[in-house]
Design a protein around this motif. Structure first.
Motif: not given
Length: 428
Positions: A265, A227, A269-270, A250
């Motif tokens: 992130l 992340r 999340a994208s 995000q």
């Protein structure tokens, strides 16, 4: 036997609940980090363990002794180093040690052996006759640590011992404390610095009086695997890019790190919105290993959005000058001692300029000259084109100064301090 036992500990100050039913156990021979932001309850908890406060409810035990019924006995097994420098600045290093030896009821034989050991341990032998008030920040902390260790405590309580200490002295403190932990002493190191939390064997993470996490720091960091990213290859515009990134739902956290922008992130999340920002800024998005700081901010709910309500209310600086601060061969001597030696630099509009160096390097002396609080021995300093030597009053009205030590009026309220300073700056 455990070093410290916290059993549903609560502490209130009037209507404010500083600690909310904390339960934890801390063994001997371990370096435990008491971690959290300002106001989390760290100092309150340490003062409870040191018997300086009593819990509103619950129980605190140190080496099996209750802090309410066995306070005197706890003083013999626990050493305490407060957040603020708590020694006598008008006493020398050796006089402070003698005072603490008297308080600890050490015999003449015991005290000389322990003085020698503490002075060697802290490398303060050459400074025994120097007044404590004349020591650097790092040396003050080492003296405080030496005094706390004189009674050979089994539990050592350190309340933010590295605040105001330069990196070299901070490294020395850590080496000393880690050596003590190997001798079986239980050490509680309170800190808001997350790089310090990573060095601890175990952390107790407080937030608003609650335990948000307890365990090894690495276990919390692992939760952020996959992340953490950075946007590299940026030529300019890092601040604007960071502001945009923090505005994305995000993104949980972000910070400028060198020539890159680091982002964290949310779970699941994208990366696409951040990738779009990176591409538009002609940068590239790269995965990086998570840090304890990433996990800490994520655990507390993420960073605030990229906008600053205070900055938005500030009027733009209307000045045609590009250079706002000028120092040319700035020198300050105190007798035979040269505090700053031909210092020269410029600070331009829109810059955050870092003045770095260990304790005693001359940073505060330079600041005081730039604020008109200390007159240079030679050289010149200008603020907004005004000389600190010939137009001191006008220059002072062009700058704001936050001193190293807390320099507001403790007997005035927040609002009264604001009113006083607004008057000093001539605001209606």
């Amino acid at each position: 036997m455990l070093a410290i036992e916290l059993d549903n500990v609560t502490r209130r100050f009037g209507e404010t609940e500083a600690l909310k039913g904390i339960t934890a156990s801390i063994p001997f021979g371990q370096l435990t980090g008491l971690v959290g932001p300002d106001g989390a309850g760290k100092t309150t908890l340490i003062r409870l363990i040191a018997t300086l406060l009593r819990p509103t409810s619950g129980a605190v035990r140190v080496a099996g002794l209750d802090t309410v019924t066995d306070a005197d006995a706890i003083h013999d097994v626990a050493g305490y180093m407060p957040q603020r420098f708590g020694l006598y600045e008008d006493l020398s290093v050796i006089e402070n040690l003698r005072l603490y030896a008297d308080l600890g009821r050490l015999s003449a034989t015991e005290r000389q052996e322990r003085f020698d050991r503490m002075l060697e341990f802290t490398r303060l032998q050459p400074f025994t006759s120097r007044l404590a008030g004349k020591l650097s920040g790092g040396m003050k902390q080492k003296l405080g640590l030496a005094c706390a260790l004189l009674s050979n405590p089994r539990v050592l309580l350190l309340d933010e011992p590295s605040v105001g200490v330069d990196p070299v002295s901070r490294r020395d403190l850590w080496q000393m404390v880690q050596a003590l932990a190997t001798e079986g002493i239980a050490i509680i190191w309170s800190t808001a610095y997350l790089d310090e939390a990573e060095r601890c064997d175990h952390v107790l993470l407080l937030n608003e009086g609650d335990v948000a996490y307890e365990g090894a720091p690495g276990a919390l960091t692992e939760r952020l695997a996959g992340r953490s990213y950075r946007i590299a290859g940026l030529e300019s515009g890092r601040r604007r890019l960071l502001t945009k990134a923090l505005s994305l739902p995000q993104v949980r956290d972000g910070v400028i790190q060198g020539a890159t922008v680091r982002v964290v992130l949310g779970d699941g999340a994208s990366t696409q919105p951040v990738q779009t920002l990176a591409t538009a800024a002609k940068g590239r998005l790269e995965p990086v290993a998570p840090r304890f700081e990433d996990a800490f901010i994520d655990l507390l709910g993420g960073a605030p959005a990229g906008r600053s309500p205070i900055a938005e209310r500030m009027d733009p600086v209307e000045d045609e000058r590009d250079v706002m601060v000028e120092c040319d061969q700035l020198t300050k001597r105190f007798g035979a001692f040269t505090a700053t030696d031909n210092v020269g630099f410029d600070v331009r509009r829109g810059e955050v300029f870092g003045l770095l160096g260990p304790n005693g390097a001359g940073k505060s002396t330079t600041f005081r000259m730039l604020c008109g609080l200390s007159r240079p021995t030679s050289g010149t300093a200008k603020v907004a084109g005004l000389s600190l030597r010939t137009a001191s009053k006008g220059a002072k009205l062009q700058l704001g100064y936050m001193a190293q030590k807390f320099s507001l009026y403790g007997l005035l309220s927040v609002k009264q301090n604001l009113e006083f300073f607004s008057g000093a700056y001539g605001l209606r």
